[in-house]
Motif scaffolding. Structure first.
Motif, PDB file in Angstrom:
ATOM      1  N   PRO A  22      -0.880  -6.246   1.907  1.00 36.23           N
ATOM      2  CA  PRO A  22      -0.475  -5.016   2.617  1.00 36.23           C
ATOM      3  C   PRO A  22       0.399  -4.095   1.761  1.00 36.23           C
ATOM      4  O   PRO A  22       0.224  -2.875   1.772  1.00 36.23           O
ATOM      5  N   MET A  23       1.323  -4.676   0.989  1.00 36.86           N
ATOM      6  CA  MET A  23       2.192  -3.857   0.143  1.00 36.86           C
ATOM      7  C   MET A  23       1.382  -3.168  -0.953  1.00 36.86           C
ATOM      8  O   MET A  23       1.540  -1.970  -1.214  1.00 36.86           O
ATOM      9  N   LYS A  24       0.484  -3.916  -1.616  1.00 32.46           N
ATOM     10  CA  LYS A  24      -0.329  -3.336  -2.685  1.00 32.46           C
ATOM     11  C   LYS A  24      -1.286  -2.281  -2.137  1.00 32.46           C
ATOM     12  O   LYS A  24      -1.559  -1.266  -2.793  1.00 32.46           O
ATOM     13  N   LYS A  48      -0.799  -0.231   0.408  1.00 33.00           N
ATOM     14  CA  LYS A  48      -0.042   1.004   0.641  1.00 33.00           C
ATOM     15  C   LYS A  48       0.216   1.736  -0.679  1.00 33.00           C
ATOM     16  O   LYS A  48       0.125   2.961  -0.760  1.00 33.00           O
ATOM     17  N   GLU A  49       0.526   0.982  -1.720  1.00 28.33           N
ATOM     18  CA  GLU A  49       0.764   1.580  -3.038  1.00 28.33           C
ATOM     19  C   GLU A  49      -0.513   2.213  -3.574  1.00 28.33           C
ATOM     20  O   GLU A  49      -0.485   3.299  -4.170  1.00 28.33           O
ATOM     21  N   ASP A  77       0.548  -9.888  -2.355  1.00 30.46           N
ATOM     22  CA  ASP A  77       1.054  -9.359  -1.079  1.00 30.46           C
ATOM     23  C   ASP A  77       0.173  -8.156  -0.757  1.00 30.46           C
ATOM     24  O   ASP A  77       0.486  -7.022  -1.126  1.00 30.46           O
TER      25      ASP A  77
END
Length: 383
Positions: A350-352, A354-355, A348
């Motif tokens: 986009p989630m990674k 941001k992290e 995923d």
């Protein structure tokens, strides 16, 4: 330090720390670079008021060199290793002509503190301890404990582990780059992480289908041979993703031969070092660290500052920097590396991403510089 006017992670970190300290302190870099190699465009050193001293060791007479080498051999192979024999070894491996010349050079600056960059120079600085009374002497170790003293070490080796520790104890402080390393030394060290050393470019959009790896092509260290092999396995089932490797060094011809042998010339590209490495991070989608060892994987912080997820060998320093964020494989396992490359393409994203940006903020330069000011005993407004 050995060199500041050349490409390398240690050079860049040292330059960034020196430039920031120069805002409040009088900074001199004593380097073994030739004076005609001076180029302050490296790491934008011209932006800071830094002094440079160019130093080289004098020759040791051949008869003395023979005796020194004989004792050094005996210390490493035969005689019992004690603190006293270690002190004698510090003289045989660093004869008086060279030691006296270094002391003379360092005394010229009337420095409040001197930092020996890398383990060998830190130990040589320790051998000058009694001649530099009143000066705070600090060792700055940039490689991992295992890389320096492990059984497969290409640098120092286990037979000199105790010698290095006994000598480093003479310094006022020894800085290491992660807590895992600090736990392995048998004397107190101080952990100061390396900071993010560049201004990030545009964050990756995560659409390029490009893996990226960056580093010097030194013998075995960065594991680019493993990366090429792992990518070959991955590429058997994937026809879209490509790999960019940015770096220079002695192993480049070997990498080129591997790429040609595997018929991957259109999938793997080697690029030379550049002052605009940000452009490669911005263009990539996944960063890969294939190193067999690392003192501190600064490229991981740089990659995350551009929003890149990471595939990494399971080095203690990588896990300390990234925690559960990274996709890890067992160090040296090319099949495991290939599996994680495949897994990375299914993230995923986009989630990674941001992290990744959130983790990178922990390595802010201001935070790291405050630790250096505290260690040096220098006020942040003392210049």
């Amino acid at each position: 330090m050995d060199s500041v006017f050349s490409y390398g992670g240690v050079q860049r970190v040292t330059a960034v720390i020196a430039k920031e300290l120069a805002k409040n302190c009088n900074i001199t870099i004593v380097t073994f670079d030739r004076e005609d190699a001076k180029d302050t465009s490296f790491y934008d050193l011209h932006e800071a008021d830094i002094h440079y001293r160019f130093f080289s060791y004098p020759d040791t007479p051949s008869w003395k060199n023979f005796l020194c080498k004989a004792y050094s051999y005996l210390y490493r192979r035969v005689i019992p290793q004690t603190r006293q024999t270690s002190n004698w070894y510090s003289h045989s491996s660093f004869p008086s002509e060279k030691r006296n010349a270094l002391v003379k050079e360092l005394k010229k600056g009337d420095y409040d503190a001197i930092i020996g960059v890398h383990a060998p120079l830190a130990v040589r600085l320790a051998s000058c301890r009694k001649y530099l009374s009143g000066t705070k002497l600090i060792g700055w170790i940039h490689n991992s404990y295992e890389a320096l003293f492990g059984k497969e070490s290409l640098y120092i080796g286990p037979e000199l582990c105790k010698h290095y520790e006994w000598q480093l104890e003479k310094l006022d402080a020894t800085v290491v780059l992660c807590n895992d390393d600090a736990s392995k030394y048998h004397f107190a060290t101080q952990v100061i992480y390396n900071p993010l050393t560049l201004i990030p470019g545009e964050a990756s959009t995560g659409t390029s289908k490009k893996f990226l790896a960056v580093g010097r092509f030194s013998r075995l260290h960065k594991g680019f041979d493993l990366l090429i092999e792992g990518f070959r396995i991955f590429a058997k089932e994937n026809k879209e993703w490509t790999l960019d490797i940015v770096g220079e060094g002695v192993e480049e011809s070997m990498y080129q031969q591997l790429i040609k042998a595997y018929k991957l010339e259109d999938r793997i590209t080697i690029h030379p070092f550049t002052n605009r490495i940000q452009d490669y991070y911005s263009e990539a989608q996944i960063y890969v660290l294939s190193s067999r060892w690392e003192g501190f994987g600064l490229v991981l912080v740089e990659a995350m500052a551009h929003g890149l997820p990471i595939v990494s060998s399971d080095l203690p320093t990588s896990k300390e920097i990234m925690g559960d964020f990274g996709l890890y494989y067992i160090n040296g396992d090319v099949k495991g590396l290939a599996r994680q490359l495949k897994q990375a393409t299914q993230l995923d994203w986009p989630m990674k991403s941001k992290e990744a940006l959130k983790i990178a903020k922990r390595f802010n330069l201001d935070t790291i510089i405050r630790q250096w000011h505290q260690l040096l005993g220098a006020s942040e407004s003392s210049k």
